[in-house]
Design an enzyme around this catalytic site. Sequence first.
Site, PDB file in Angstrom:
ATOM      1  N   ASP A   1      -6.367  17.234 -16.508  1.00  0.00           N
ATOM      2  CA  ASP A   1      -6.627  15.838 -16.858  1.00  0.00           C
ATOM      3  C   ASP A   1      -6.228  15.665 -18.323  1.00  0.00           C
ATOM      4  OD1 ASP A   1      -7.745  13.417 -17.652  1.00  0.00           O
ATOM      5  OD2 ASP A   1      -9.457  13.600 -16.307  1.00  0.00           O
TER       6      ASP A   1
ATOM      7  N   TYR B   1     -15.596  16.033 -16.931  1.00  0.00           N
ATOM      8  CA  TYR B   1     -16.125  14.657 -16.875  1.00  0.00           C
ATOM      9  C   TYR B   1     -17.122  14.500 -15.710  1.00  0.00           C
ATOM     10  CZ  TYR B   1     -16.112   9.745 -15.482  1.00  0.00           C
ATOM     11  OH  TYR B   1     -16.494   8.489 -15.069  1.00  0.00           O
TER      12      TYR B   1
ATOM     13  N   LYS C   1      -7.799   4.245 -19.852  1.00  0.00           N
ATOM     14  CA  LYS C   1      -8.061   4.591 -21.245  1.00  0.00           C
ATOM     15  C   LYS C   1      -6.793   4.410 -22.095  1.00  0.00           C
ATOM     16  CE  LYS C   1     -12.096   5.914 -19.520  1.00  0.00           C
ATOM     17  NZ  LYS C   1     -11.885   6.162 -18.101  1.00  0.00           N
TER      18      LYS C   1
ATOM     19  N   ARG D   1       0.833  -1.214   0.000  1.00  0.00           N
ATOM     20  CA  ARG D   1       0.000   0.000   0.000  1.00  0.00           C
ATOM     21  C   ARG D   1       0.863   1.257   0.000  1.00  0.00           C
ATOM     22  NH1 ARG D   1      -2.802   3.043   3.937  1.00  0.00           N
ATOM     23  NH2 ARG D   1      -2.177   1.616   5.600  1.00  0.00           N
TER      24      ARG D   1
END
Length: 440
Positions: free
Chosen positions: A228, A156, A253, A103
């Site tokens: 972004d 978005y 993506k 982590r």
Amino acid sequence: MHKGESLPGNKRVALGFDKTGGETKWFDELERKRSRGPVTEQNRLMSRTLSPETLAVHAGTYEDPVTGSVGTPIFQTSTFLLDELSYQAFDDGSFRDVPIYTRYGNPSQWAVQEKIATLENAESAVVTSSGMSAIAATVYGLTNAGSHIISAHDVYGGTYNLLREDMPSAGREVSFVDPTDLASVAAAIRPETQLLFFETLTNPLLKMIDLPALAKLVADADALLVVDNTFLSPVNARPLEHGATVVVHSATKYLSGHSDLTAGAIAGPRKFLDRIWSQTMRFGGTLEPFSCFLLERGLKTLAIRIAAQNRNAEKVARFLSGHPAVHRVLHPTCGTVPRPPIDLSGYPGFGGMVSFEVAGGDAAALAVMGRLEIPYVATSLGGVESLVSMPFNTSHSSLTARQRSAIGINPGLIRFSAGIENAGDLIRDLAQALGSPDGA
């Protein structure tokens, strides 16, 4: 194993920080000097002057000193043996650079992070469990309660919901503006504005921003500019070189490119990335090792995939622009998208996205999608296969019809994500679906 003891034959090295005067300082102090990374002696470091094609293949690869493996091994472990270096890292706050607990950090993460940082020409990168995880960690990590954030009306849908629904309860005020209107952005800036968040190419309307002009505006206000860059990818644009502070991606993506994992990525100066990494840890948004392997493998073909998708999208946009059943086409090369006077010659392309409105509204658009034979009707984008969907019932379904209309998402809008198939095949398929006898 107790604090201060070393493992026999231990060869691990922490490469994270340059300590000032041997003084221990806490991790989140922005004055602390940092080096790029995290990287180990085994990660392949490449000159940033090399081409994206070369960097995408080689940068960051973990060259295993035991087996000589050409590809980065998958470090499928949740924890690592503790030793003197581990305890020292806990003491001085450098545990982002030491393998202790997955982590916190893992060589599988570091390899793909270094590849992304190199492609974006950044000091450091963090990979996360999703694009929204990356965005949330960045916004929380770079702002404080009592601060003010500026973003776009048509950002978005997931980002919009985070900013509109969650930020006020976390003590951050948010203003939404049109990022193509510099005057409106400037007017929205307040003394307490800490962060501006925009997209280099908007989803789904493909609006472009004047990044250098926005960056100057933000710098004059002593704020941070987060962009972004999912739609353009570092092959088509490297925002940090034009004044952005931090770049985020939905790595689901284009970066991964095969529709086979969910991931996010953040790149920028190490001092800010350390804060975002710390926030990611608290949220539990760490990317697990096997997904790091898939992401690193996908990234190796990023440049050649993007080149094919750039070409396909432009050809599809040109075809659609002349079709009588198409009311409007949205693509930076078609001149139908409102944008500032930006010189487009510096962009190798604009990715695989094309949005277009079908005459007849949503019912007609759904019928067109039902007749397509090559693309999959599915949400998401940026994969090797073409995907087609409608924002009104997917990415922007949480908005009311009135909100969608206000930002320019009209009935009949289809989002076409061009893959790497043959462009002629895609156009002939679109032609038959739209009712034209021949679109080739």
